[in-house]
Design an enzyme around this catalytic site. Structure first.
Site, mmCIF file in Angstrom:
data_model
loop_
_atom_site.group_PDB
_atom_site.id
_atom_site.type_symbol
_atom_site.label_atom_id
_atom_site.label_comp_id
_atom_site.label_asym_id
_atom_site.label_seq_id
_atom_site.Cartn_x
_atom_site.Cartn_y
_atom_site.Cartn_z
ATOM 1 C CE1 TYR A 142 -3.710 2.249 0.792
ATOM 2 C CE2 TYR A 142 -2.271 3.172 2.599
ATOM 3 C CZ TYR A 142 -3.575 3.388 1.797
ATOM 4 O OH TYR A 142 -4.223 4.258 2.011
ATOM 5 C CG ASP A 189 5.585 3.484 0.838
ATOM 6 O OD1 ASP A 189 5.889 4.114 1.948
ATOM 7 O OD2 ASP A 189 4.436 3.508 0.463
ATOM 8 C CE LYS A 214 2.460 4.799 8.687
ATOM 9 N NZ LYS A 214 0.850 4.972 8.539
#
Ligand code: HOZ
Length: 431
Positions: free
Chosen positions: A143, A238, A266
């Site tokens: 994702y 990622d 994050k």
């Protein structure tokens, strides 16, 4: 579900789709209802009814130094008094960029965004602009946020909701996204042999966290690096989940592989909304105003978020930080494994510094999307709900990783393991 959480969720259901602003928070996948938290300190959260939980979600990653970490709060408070947002550059942006560059050798320059989704979307645009090619490669179950090009056979909430390829993504765009199997290096080699010259970029989670925590086989990332170099495609890591978590320099440091572009999020916001695309100067300078690839954002580089991120990176840059986080992760996971063996429950636990996933009744290893899907969802849901009732908050989906922070210590492990035995007993009783 505690009383006030239920009332708040009922009210939310009337005004927000599924009562939430991000699907996985609805707890649909685990057949439960969300808990509403009012406070977080260290490894602990308190819900609106005053019940306390040991938290293994960590705001989905940012709370790596524990909730309300005093240094992070004080950095944000300091900035708070000076203003929230100016829509103009501030020194904090440069300081955070310098800090990131100092920790990740493949990153020489950075463009800040407000989320990981934005960063991944912009990295794809950069890769297309730079290579003049349109097709990209991603891996099923990974994702990279919810931009159109990347919401194809995606993981995380999209997978948990059973909509890995969302309606609304134009077919013409989805057709430009080629999806291959994570950890299948032979398939990658065959595909690139035929079609490598058409590919702008390969985007991958170097450690997958959005179909549960899946470690890369050693040859997988090496193969990706090799085929992209050979074909002129860019390799995008990622590291929104793994950046600064699994090692100070992320998964790329752990596996000694240098991607062309790195997506961050994050931890670099320390709990406030931040994303970033990093890479060598000649690539990042493709972004406007240095170059022709347009990318922008009203709140990009927001001073509060920069202050929070900078304070968090100061903490994780301490050489002792990751060795201690690693030890806590190992100890917890080993004790869960022992509990499973003693309870007669079949699990595989995948782990890396600061993140883990427990898979039930599966193959002897869980390394592929197919293997993830073979695992027992009912057992996971029983495990999750029993732990939650006991005051242990895990990621509410078997397609997510749980996170550990530096605030988790011996007493939290002890309490967690006690609950694990109770949860495993329930699983054995229903088997
Ligand atoms: N996509 C995030 C986890 N992979 C979840 C975001 C959220 O719901 O807060």
């Amino acid at each position: 579900m505690t009383k006030k959480s239920k009332l708040l969720f009922d009210a939310a259901l009337k005004v927000m789709p599924g009562g939430v602003n991000s699907p996985v928070r609805a707890f649909t996948d685990v057949g439960n209802h969300p808990v509403y938290f009012s406070e977080g300190h260290g490894a602990w959260l308190t819900d609106v009814d005053g019940k306390r939980y040991i938290d293994y979600v960590g705001s989905w990653g940012p709370a790596i130094a524990g909730h309300s970490n005093p240094s992070v709060i004080s950095a944000v408070e300091k900035q708070l008094k000076s203003g929230l947002s100016f829509g103009a550059p501030t020194e904090l942006e440069t300081q955070l960029a310098e800090k990131i560059i100092g920790l990740i050798p493949s990153v020489e320059k950075i463009r800040m965004t407000s989320s990981g989704t934005e960063a991944a979307m912009s990295a794809i645009r950069l890769a297309r602009g730079f290579t003049g090619r349109e097709k990209i490669v991603k891996f099923e179950g990974c994702y990279h946020g919810h931009s159109d090009s990347l919401l194809v056979k995606a993981g995380s909430g999209a997978l948990a909701m059973g909509i890995p390829s969302s309606p609304g993504v134009p077919t013409s765009l989805a057709n430009l996204t080629v999806t291959l199997d994570y950890n299948d290096d032979q398939q990658v080699l065959e595909f690139f042999h035929q079609s490598g010259h058409e590919i702008a970029a390969v985007i991958v989670e170097p450690i997958a966290g959005n179909m549960g925590c899946i470690l890369p086989r050693p040859e997988f990332l090496e193969t990706l690096r090799h085929v992209t170099e050979e074909s002129g495609a860019l390799l995008i890591f990622d590291e929104v989940m793994t950046g600064f978590r699994v090692a100070p320099g992320g998964a790329q440091q752990l596996f000694s592989i240098k991607p062309d572009l790195t997506i961050l999020g994050k931890v670099i916001g320390g709990g406030l909304p931040v994303g970033a695309i990093g890479g060598p100067k000649h690539l990042i300078d493709q972004f406007a105003p240095s170059g022709p690839v347009y990318q922008a954002g009203t709140l990009s580089g927001n001073p509060l978020a920069m202050a929070s991120g900078l304070a968090t990176l100061e903490i994780i840059a301490d050489p002792a930080f990751h060795s201690s986080l690693n030890t806590v992760t190992d100890t917890l996971c080993e004790r869960i494994q022992v509990a499973a063996e003693e309870s007669g429950v079949s699990i595989v636990i995948n782990k890396v510094c600061g993140m883990f996933s427990v898979f039930f009744s599966c193959d002897s290893e869980v390394e592929t999307f197919t293997q993830v899907n073979k695992c027992n969802a009912q057992h996971f849901n029983r495990f999750f709900s029993s732990m939650l009732a006991d005051g242990i908050s895990l990621a509410p989906s078997r397609f997510e990783a749980s996170f550990i922070s530096s605030a988790h210590g011996e007493s939290e492990i002890e309490a967690t393991v006690t609950s694990v035995y109770r949860a495993f007993k329930q699983i054995r009783d229903i088997s």
